[in-house]
Design a protein around this motif. Structure first.
Motif: not given
Length: 148
Positions: A67-70, A81-88, A90-96, A103-104
């Motif tokens: 998933i790519d979110l703007k 932080e909120e999404l990273a805490a969800k069990q679904e 597995v990885s989350l990155y803030i882009m430049t 998000i994966h």
């Protein structure tokens, strides 16, 4: 770090349970030296942790979605932080660009992913746009860390 350290890390990336004796044999060094180098790499923070690599499909997690979110820039950290805490997730990155999240997620089925999207992504003012795609086939992936 030297050439032996790089080789030692490659051994541990392939098998995090490799014994000091196995490492020593492969690098033609003593067991004591292998142990000391691993300890030094841990102490220096080069090795962050030893962990298991789990096959998600064996656990029924067969839908792998990227998933790519703007996001409104002022909310990037809180949404991350909120999404990273969800069990679904597995990885989350803030882009430049400081307004994009990559998000994966892993879910049991498309219905579970749909529920995740409805619960946490859609209808939120701080999320500007959502783009996603599910994995069709893995061609190359990284297991255990960066390849050196």
């Amino acid at each position: 770090m030297n050439k032996n350290d790089t080789a030692l890390l490659s051994i541990l990336v392939q098998d995090g349970r490799a014994s000091f004796a196995d490492i020593a044999r492969q690098l033609n060094i003593s067991r004591a030296h292998a142990r000391a180098r691993v300890k030094a790499l841990v102490d220096d923070g080069v090795i962050e942790k030893f962990t298991a690599v789990i096959n998600p499909e064996k656990l029924g997690k067969v839908i792998s979605t990227f998933i790519d979110l703007k996001v409104v820039p002022q909310h990037i950290e809180s949404v991350a932080e909120e999404l990273a805490a969800k069990q679904e997730v597995v990885s989350l990155y803030i882009m430049t660009d400081l307004r994009s999240l990559h998000i994966h997620t892993l879910t049991d089925n498309y219905e579970a992913f749909d529920q995740f999207a409805k619960n946490y992504l859609f209808g939120r003012e701080e999320i500007i746009s959502v783009e996603c795609g599910s994995l069709l086939k893995r061609v190359k992936h990284r297991r255990g860390g960066a390849r050196l």
